[in-house]
Design a protein around this motif. Structure first.
Motif, PDB file in Angstrom:
ATOM      1  N   ASN A 224      -0.510   0.158 -13.843  1.00 22.82           N
ATOM      2  CA  ASN A 224      -0.664   0.945 -12.620  1.00 22.82           C
ATOM      3  C   ASN A 224      -0.976   0.052 -11.425  1.00 22.82           C
ATOM      4  O   ASN A 224      -1.812   0.375 -10.591  1.00 22.82           O
ATOM      5  N   ASN A 225      -0.282  -1.077 -11.348  1.00 18.24           N
ATOM      6  CA  ASN A 225      -0.460  -1.998 -10.233  1.00 18.24           C
ATOM      7  C   ASN A 225       0.381  -1.526  -9.045  1.00 18.24           C
ATOM      8  O   ASN A 225       1.245  -0.658  -9.177  1.00 18.24           O
ATOM      9  N   GLY A 226       0.148  -2.130  -7.911  1.00 15.12           N
ATOM     10  CA  GLY A 226       0.939  -1.763  -6.751  1.00 15.12           C
ATOM     11  C   GLY A 226       0.550  -2.564  -5.535  1.00 15.12           C
ATOM     12  O   GLY A 226      -0.376  -3.389  -5.572  1.00 15.12           O
ATOM     13  N   SER A 227       1.259  -2.334  -4.438  1.00 13.39           N
ATOM     14  CA  SER A 227       1.056  -3.122  -3.238  1.00 13.39           C
ATOM     15  C   SER A 227       1.597  -2.369  -2.029  1.00 13.39           C
ATOM     16  O   SER A 227       2.496  -1.531  -2.153  1.00 13.39           O
ATOM     17  N   PHE A 228       1.042  -2.671  -0.866  1.00 12.00           N
ATOM     18  CA  PHE A 228       1.573  -2.139   0.384  1.00 12.00           C
ATOM     19  C   PHE A 228       2.508  -3.159   1.030  1.00 12.00           C
ATOM     20  O   PHE A 228       2.364  -4.365   0.835  1.00 12.00           O
ATOM     21  N   GLY A 229       3.474  -2.651   1.798  1.00  9.51           N
ATOM     22  CA  GLY A 229       4.464  -3.498   2.457  1.00  9.51           C
ATOM     23  C   GLY A 229       5.890  -3.172   2.060  1.00  9.51           C
ATOM     24  O   GLY A 229       6.829  -3.807   2.521  1.00  9.51           O
TER      25      GLY A 229
END
Length: 403
Positions: A224-229
Motif C-alpha cells: 500500500n505504498n504511494g506518492s504524490f506527483g
C-alpha cells in the motif's frame, strides 16, 4: 419520495464541490453540474504526434512524457509562440540503422526535450541529456538530497511553472532503487521536489532538490505504498484556468488498487510542505495519511484537465498497465469523479509480451475542444525485444474530440 432523493443527491454533490473550494461556473447547465456520466466524443489516432518521436539517432525512445508550458499558461494552443518542456523517465540513447539497433546503445533514467510552438515538427523538437567526463550519456536529474543513497535514480512525475515563485519550474522526482524481484525489479523509496530556476538550460546544473514527506511507505509490506506527483492541475488565473480558485492541485496514486489522492496548496507556499492540505472526503486536512481516494483503477501517471463544458477529465491507463486508456468525469479538480469511460483499446497489447501504461493528456498541445493524449509502450522482456524492435519504446498518441 423520488423527488426528495433526487434533491438530496443534488445537494450532496453541490456540497462536495463547495467544500472542495470550487464554485460552479455561472454558465454551467444545472443538470450538467451534477452529471459525471454523460459525455459525447470521438477518438482517433494522432499519428502526426506519434511520428514526431520516430527517431533513429541519439534519443530513440523513452517512457513518461509530461508536458510543461514554460510560460506557465496551460490552455489549448497556449504555447503557439512559446516552448513546452517535455520530461521523460527511462530513456534509450543510441543509433538505429536499417531498422536494427546498433551496438553501444545505453539506457539512462531520465531526459528532457523542448518543443518550440505546438506543431509536431521534428525541426522544432530538441532532446537533452547529461554526460559524464568521458562523454557517456547520463540522466539530467540524479538524486542528491540528504536522504538519497548511492545507486538510486529518479523517475520523473509531473511539473509546472510557478509564476508566484520566480517562474521556477517544479518537477517531482521519485527516488528509485533496484531490487531482486523477478518481475519489475525496482521500488520507490522517496519523493523529491526538483526546482529549476527560470532561464536555466538543460541539463540544469543549477537545479535544487528537496526531500518531501509526500511518499507513503507501508510498514506492513502489503503493497500500500504511494506518492504524490502523478499529475498536477494549476487552478489559477495566471495559468488560464476557467474556474480558478488559486490553488495548485497535486495528485497521488497509492496501493495495488491504484487509488487516486489529491492535495492542494497555494502556489506561493509550494515549497512550504506544512501548508499542503489533503482531501479527506469531507474537507481539506493537514494529515496526508487521512487523504481519501477520489478514484481508483488509475495509473501512476495521469492528468486532470478542464472539459469545454466546465467539468474535469481525469485521464489514465486503466488498472495501471491495462489495455485501455480511461477517462473519468469530475465536477471539480477534487471530484467527485464518475465511472470509467474506456476511450481507446491500445493495439500494442495484441503483440506478445508488450504492455501499455501511464496515459495522460497534454492540454497546452491540444486543439480547442480536444484532448491530445499519450500512453507508453514497453515489453516484459525489454532487453530482448528492444533489439528485435527498437521502435517499440516510444509514446503513442490519440486525440479525443468533444462534441
Amino acid at each position: 419520495m423520488c423527488k426528495l432523493s433526487a434533491s438530496l443527491l443534488i445537494a450532496t454533490v453541490f456540497f462536495w464541490c463547495t467544500a472542495c473550494g470550487n464554485r460552479t461556473g455561472a454558465r454551467r447547465d444545472s443538470a450538467q453540474a451534477v452529471d459525471t456520466v454523460t459525455l459525447n466524443y470521438t477518438v482517433e489516432e494522432a499519428l502526426e504526434w506519434s511520428r514526431l518521436f520516430d527517431r533513429t539517432s541519439g534519443w530513440f525512445g523513452a517512457d513518461g512524457i509530461f508536458s510543461i508550458p514554460l510560460h506557465g499558461v496551460d490552455t489549448p494552443q497556449s504555447t503557439k509562440a512559446g516552448k513546452t518542456l517535455l520530461v521523460f523517465s527511462d530513456t534509450m540513447i543510441g543509433e538505429i540503422e536499417d531498422g536494427e539497433l546498433q551496438p553501444g546503445s545505453v539506457m539512462i533514467n531520465n531526459s528532457v526535450a523542448t518543443l518550440d510552438g505546438v506543431v509536431p515538427d521534428e525541426n522544432r523538437l530538441q532532446f537533452f541529456w547529461g554526460s559524464d567526463s568521458m562523454g557517456k550519456p547520463m540522466s539530467v536529474f540524479v538524486p542528491k538530497t540528504p536522504q538519497a543513497q548511492p545507486g538510486e535514480y529518479f523517475w520523473l512525475g509531473d511539473g509546472f511553472v510557478n509564476q508566484e515563485l520566480g517562474n521556477a519550474t517544479y518537477v517531482f522526482g521519485y527516488r528509485i532503487r533496484h531490487t531482486d524481484a523477478a518481475v519489475f525489479p525496482f521500488e520507490e523509496v522517496g519523493n523529491v521536489l526538483i526546482a529549476i530556476p527560470a532561464g536555466s538550460q538543460p541539463p540544469y546544473r543549477d537545479q535544487r532538490q528537496m526531500d518531501t514527506p509526500f511518499y507513503f511507505r507501508d510498514s506492513t509490506d502489503s503493497g500500500n505504498n504511494g506518492s504524490f506527483g502523478a499529475g498536477i492541475f494549476v487552478n489559477t488565473v495566471a495559468a488560464g484556468a476557467p474556474h480558478p480558485d488559486g490553488y495548485v492541485y497535486v495528485y497521488g496514486v497509492r496501493g495495488p488498487k491504484k487509488h487516486v489522492l489529491v492535495a492542494r496548496v497555494a502556489p506561493k507556499d509550494f515549497e512550504r510542505f506544512t501548508e499542503w492540505r489533503f482531501w479527506d472526503g469531507a474537507d481539506w486536512n493537514d494529515d496526508m495519511y487521512k487523504a481519501a481516494p477520489i478514484a481508483n483503477r488509475a495509473s501512476n501517471e495521469l492528468s486532470v484537465t478542464p472539459l469545454p463544458d466546465g467539468r474535469y477529465a481525469l485521464v489514465f491507463q486503466t488498472d495501471g498497465i491495462g489495455a485501455t486508456v480511461g477517462l473519468r468525469i469530475g465536477l471539480s479538480p477534487a471530484g467527485p469523479f464518475g465511472p470509467i469511460k474506456e476511450l481507446w483499446d491500445c493495439p500494442e497489447v495484441k503483440q506478445k509480451g508488450l504492455f501499455v501504461y501511464n496515459a495522460k493528456a497534454h492540454f497546452n498541445l491540444s486543439e480547442k475542444g480536444e484532448l491530445l493524449i499519450s500512453y507508453n509502450v514497453n515489453s516484459f522482456d525489454f532487453l530482448t525485444d528492444i533489439q528485435k524492435t527498437p521502435t517499440l519504446y516510444r509514446p503513442q498518441f490519440i486525440r479525443v474530440k468533444f462534441e
